[in-house]
Scaffold this motif. Sequence first.
Motif, PDB file in Angstrom:
ATOM      1  N   ARG A 102       0.842  -1.207   0.000  1.00 28.66           N
ATOM      2  CA  ARG A 102       0.000   0.000   0.000  1.00 28.66           C
ATOM      3  C   ARG A 102       0.873   1.252   0.000  1.00 28.66           C
ATOM      4  O   ARG A 102       0.672   2.169  -0.795  1.00 28.66           O
ATOM      5  CB  ARG A 102      -0.919  -0.013   1.225  1.00 28.66           C
ATOM      6  CG  ARG A 102      -2.008   1.047   1.156  1.00 28.66           C
ATOM      7  CD  ARG A 102      -2.952   0.993   2.335  1.00 28.66           C
ATOM      8  NE  ARG A 102      -2.279   1.096   3.608  1.00 28.66           N
ATOM      9  CZ  ARG A 102      -2.215   0.137   4.508  1.00 28.66           C
ATOM     10  NH1 ARG A 102      -2.814  -1.012   4.298  1.00 28.66           N
ATOM     11  NH2 ARG A 102      -1.561   0.303   5.653  1.00 28.66           N
ATOM     12  N   GLU A 103       1.884   1.239   0.864  1.00 28.86           N
ATOM     13  CA  GLU A 103       2.734   2.427   0.960  1.00 28.86           C
ATOM     14  C   GLU A 103       3.552   2.624  -0.316  1.00 28.86           C
ATOM     15  O   GLU A 103       3.784   3.757  -0.740  1.00 28.86           O
ATOM     16  CB  GLU A 103       3.642   2.321   2.192  1.00 28.86           C
ATOM     17  CG  GLU A 103       2.821   2.365   3.475  1.00 28.86           C
ATOM     18  CD  GLU A 103       3.657   2.434   4.741  1.00 28.86           C
ATOM     19  OE1 GLU A 103       4.898   2.500   4.639  1.00 28.86           O
ATOM     20  OE2 GLU A 103       3.060   2.441   5.830  1.00 28.86           O
ATOM     21  N   ALA A 104       3.950   1.516  -0.936  1.00 25.74           N
ATOM     22  CA  ALA A 104       4.723   1.644  -2.178  1.00 25.74           C
ATOM     23  C   ALA A 104       3.886   2.280  -3.282  1.00 25.74           C
ATOM     24  O   ALA A 104       4.412   2.954  -4.167  1.00 25.74           O
ATOM     25  CB  ALA A 104       5.222   0.269  -2.626  1.00 25.74           C
ATOM     26  N   SER A 105       2.553   2.076  -3.223  1.00 32.71           N
ATOM     27  CA  SER A 105       1.713   2.668  -4.276  1.00 32.71           C
ATOM     28  C   SER A 105       1.193   4.052  -3.891  1.00 32.71           C
ATOM     29  O   SER A 105       0.827   4.830  -4.756  1.00 32.71           O
ATOM     30  CB  SER A 105       0.550   1.737  -4.628  1.00 32.71           C
ATOM     31  OG  SER A 105      -0.297   1.607  -3.528  1.00 32.71           O
ATOM     32  N   GLU A 106       1.199   4.377  -2.578  1.00 32.82           N
ATOM     33  CA  GLU A 106       0.562   5.644  -2.161  1.00 32.82           C
ATOM     34  C   GLU A 106       1.545   6.710  -1.688  1.00 32.82           C
ATOM     35  O   GLU A 106       1.205   7.883  -1.626  1.00 32.82           O
ATOM     36  CB  GLU A 106      -0.411   5.369  -0.993  1.00 32.82           C
ATOM     37  CG  GLU A 106      -1.632   4.579  -1.408  1.00 32.82           C
ATOM     38  CD  GLU A 106      -2.509   4.224  -0.202  1.00 32.82           C
ATOM     39  OE1 GLU A 106      -2.135   4.544   0.945  1.00 32.82           O
ATOM     40  OE2 GLU A 106      -3.560   3.606  -0.436  1.00 32.82           O
ATOM     41  N   ARG A 107       2.766   6.299  -1.283  1.00 37.98           N
ATOM     42  CA  ARG A 107       3.682   7.277  -0.668  1.00 37.98           C
ATOM     43  C   ARG A 107       4.950   7.417  -1.498  1.00 37.98           C
ATOM     44  O   ARG A 107       5.187   6.634  -2.421  1.00 37.98           O
ATOM     45  CB  ARG A 107       4.058   6.808   0.752  1.00 37.98           C
ATOM     46  CG  ARG A 107       2.867   6.617   1.665  1.00 37.98           C
ATOM     47  CD  ARG A 107       3.314   6.029   2.993  1.00 37.98           C
ATOM     48  NE  ARG A 107       4.121   6.956   3.748  1.00 37.98           N
ATOM     49  CZ  ARG A 107       3.675   7.715   4.740  1.00 37.98           C
ATOM     50  NH1 ARG A 107       2.425   7.608   5.124  1.00 37.98           N
ATOM     51  NH2 ARG A 107       4.468   8.549   5.377  1.00 37.98           N
ATOM     52  N   ASP A 108       5.771   8.356  -1.094  1.00 36.71           N
ATOM     53  CA  ASP A 108       7.040   8.556  -1.794  1.00 36.71           C
ATOM     54  C   ASP A 108       8.080   7.515  -1.392  1.00 36.71           C
ATOM     55  O   ASP A 108       9.058   7.286  -2.096  1.00 36.71           O
ATOM     56  CB  ASP A 108       7.613   9.952  -1.473  1.00 36.71           C
ATOM     57  CG  ASP A 108       6.816  11.033  -2.184  1.00 36.71           C
ATOM     58  OD1 ASP A 108       6.085  10.691  -3.136  1.00 36.71           O
ATOM     59  OD2 ASP A 108       6.924  12.207  -1.778  1.00 36.71           O
ATOM     60  N   ALA A 109       7.866   6.922  -0.194  1.00 35.69           N
ATOM     61  CA  ALA A 109       8.820   5.913   0.290  1.00 35.69           C
ATOM     62  C   ALA A 109       8.059   4.914   1.155  1.00 35.69           C
ATOM     63  O   ALA A 109       7.054   5.253   1.767  1.00 35.69           O
ATOM     64  CB  ALA A 109       9.920   6.582   1.112  1.00 35.69           C
ATOM     65  N   VAL A 110       8.569   3.692   1.194  1.00 39.38           N
ATOM     66  CA  VAL A 110       7.964   2.664   2.050  1.00 39.38           C
ATOM     67  C   VAL A 110       8.574   2.800   3.444  1.00 39.38           C
ATOM     68  O   VAL A 110       9.780   3.007   3.587  1.00 39.38           O
ATOM     69  CB  VAL A 110       8.247   1.259   1.477  1.00 39.38           C
ATOM     70  CG1 VAL A 110       7.645   0.184   2.375  1.00 39.38           C
ATOM     71  CG2 VAL A 110       7.682   1.144   0.066  1.00 39.38           C
ATOM     72  N   ARG A 111       7.734   2.708   4.472  1.00 39.64           N
ATOM     73  CA  ARG A 111       8.223   2.908   5.834  1.00 39.64           C
ATOM     74  C   ARG A 111       8.618   1.585   6.491  1.00 39.64           C
ATOM     75  O   ARG A 111       7.938   0.577   6.304  1.00 39.64           O
ATOM     76  CB  ARG A 111       7.152   3.610   6.672  1.00 39.64           C
ATOM     77  CG  ARG A 111       6.787   4.988   6.110  1.00 39.64           C
ATOM     78  CD  ARG A 111       5.696   5.643   6.911  1.00 39.64           C
ATOM     79  NE  ARG A 111       4.513   4.809   7.033  1.00 39.64           N
ATOM     80  CZ  ARG A 111       3.525   5.033   7.906  1.00 39.64           C
ATOM     81  NH1 ARG A 111       3.575   6.064   8.716  1.00 39.64           N
ATOM     82  NH2 ARG A 111       2.494   4.236   7.955  1.00 39.64           N
ATOM     83  N   VAL A 112       9.699   1.618   7.264  1.00 41.21           N
ATOM     84  CA  VAL A 112      10.071   0.476   8.109  1.00 41.21           C
ATOM     85  C   VAL A 112      10.220   1.000   9.539  1.00 41.21           C
ATOM     86  O   VAL A 112      10.467   2.184   9.742  1.00 41.21           O
ATOM     87  CB  VAL A 112      11.371  -0.227   7.638  1.00 41.21           C
ATOM     88  CG1 VAL A 112      11.217  -0.799   6.244  1.00 41.21           C
ATOM     89  CG2 VAL A 112      12.564   0.709   7.703  1.00 41.21           C
ATOM     90  N   VAL A 113      10.064   0.097  10.498  1.00 40.57           N
ATOM     91  CA  VAL A 113      10.048   0.524  11.894  1.00 40.57           C
ATOM     92  C   VAL A 113      11.449   0.368  12.512  1.00 40.57           C
ATOM     93  O   VAL A 113      12.037  -0.713  12.445  1.00 40.57           O
ATOM     94  CB  VAL A 113       8.992  -0.275  12.691  1.00 40.57           C
ATOM     95  CG1 VAL A 113       8.925   0.224  14.129  1.00 40.57           C
ATOM     96  CG2 VAL A 113       7.615  -0.171  12.023  1.00 40.57           C
ATOM     97  N   GLU A 114      11.950   1.427  13.059  1.00 46.91           N
ATOM     98  CA  GLU A 114      13.237   1.520  13.783  1.00 46.91           C
ATOM     99  C   GLU A 114      14.472   1.416  12.882  1.00 46.91           C
ATOM    100  O   GLU A 114      15.352   2.240  12.954  1.00 46.91           O
ATOM    101  CB  GLU A 114      13.331   0.486  14.923  1.00 46.91           C
ATOM    102  CG  GLU A 114      12.315   0.729  16.047  1.00 46.91           C
ATOM    103  CD  GLU A 114      12.574   2.008  16.845  1.00 46.91           C
ATOM    104  OE1 GLU A 114      13.644   2.587  16.690  1.00 46.91           O
ATOM    105  OE2 GLU A 114      11.674   2.424  17.607  1.00 46.91           O
ATOM    106  N   SER A 115      14.554   0.368  12.043  1.00 46.75           N
ATOM    107  CA  SER A 115      15.756   0.227  11.217  1.00 46.75           C
ATOM    108  C   SER A 115      15.446  -0.709  10.061  1.00 46.75           C
ATOM    109  O   SER A 115      14.688  -1.667  10.222  1.00 46.75           O
ATOM    110  CB  SER A 115      16.895  -0.369  12.047  1.00 46.75           C
ATOM    111  OG  SER A 115      17.867  -0.939  11.205  1.00 46.75           O
TER     112      SER A 115
END
Length: 293
Positions: free
Chosen positions: A171-184
């Motif tokens: 979802r994030e890859a299609s909707e945002r500028d970057a995919v989020r990961v938690v902490e590292s």
Amino acid sequence: MRVFVLGGTGSIGGAVVRELVARRHDFIGLARSEASALRLTQHGAASLAGDIASPERWTKTLPRIDAVIHMACDFKSDMAAIDRRLLDVLLPALAAQPVKPRFIYTGGCWLFGATHGKVTTEEAPFDPLPAFAWMVPHLHRVLAAPEVDGIVIHPAMVYDGAGGVFQRFAREASERDAVRVVESEAVSWPLVHRDDLANLYALVLERAPAGSSYIGAAIEAFSVGQIARAFAKRFGTRTLEPEIISADAVAAELGEWARGHARDQRLSGAKAQRELGWQPKHLNPEHEIAELA
Ligand SMILES: NC(=O)c1ccc[n+]([C@@H]2O[C@H](COP(=O)([O-])OP(=O)(O)OC[C@H]3O[C@@H](n4cnc5c(N)ncnc54)[C@H](OP(=O)(O)O)[C@@H]3O)[C@@H](O)[C@H]2O)c1
């Protein structure tokens, strides 16, 4: 076998019921809504109307069964109390079955702590994520219950194409500028494709000794950075570089349970492979992400 399934419409349960049908087991699924009943009957199964939050309403009408597979959870704040009451009512009710049923309880990888690169097996002491700590006494209770032959499966992080734990990345890859990961992005997760996990549930149903526990990890450890980058590449996200967010931020957004996304783990599924002949087929998630339609 005749199997009573709790959670048969879920991410894990949906794959498990398909595997049960393929292996010619009969099953009855608990359904808390008409929509869930319909989904179960589409597999050719019978459904029993009921909610795990009110087990006294349906446990008296349980038909003869050989096994229970429990994969139901609603992830709300009262999930511990609901599961406790379910066991309070269901376990004694199962004593009335003509033959002692097997009872497969679903634990999870987040009952084990961060492993910091070391391989963890079923022998490791539990160090649960606080949101799921209640599962530990519950699984011990099932393993010790005189009414059933209890067995526990600890699924790794379950994915399926762009679904399961991969859904947020997609979802994030299609909707945002970057995919989020938690902490590292170096945080590693143990992974299992849901079809491989479903195959493990069937093998446990058919072959596992009472009192045993199995970790359902097909891939011991896979970095979240690799997952995020593979989705960013596949969806043509503006940057391949993952955005780092804190565990506090993800907990505020999704709930306390989501802190598990920061757990760095390497878990072994070798016991299930050795003892039950489990042979996971999905071993290259990056390739599967690249091939997504
Ligand atoms: N997915 C993972 O990566 C993962 C990893 C490790 C452990 N686990 C554990 O595996 C279990 C299942 O996870 P999941 O990802 O498959 O969850 P899920 O996709 O959210 O499915 C939950 C299932 O439980 C049913 N359910 C929820 N509340 C219910 C209620 N009050 N009465 C009756 N049925 C109810 C749902 O039915 P409806 O269709 O009617 O909503 C659905 O079939 C959980 O205990 C989870 O902690 C999951």
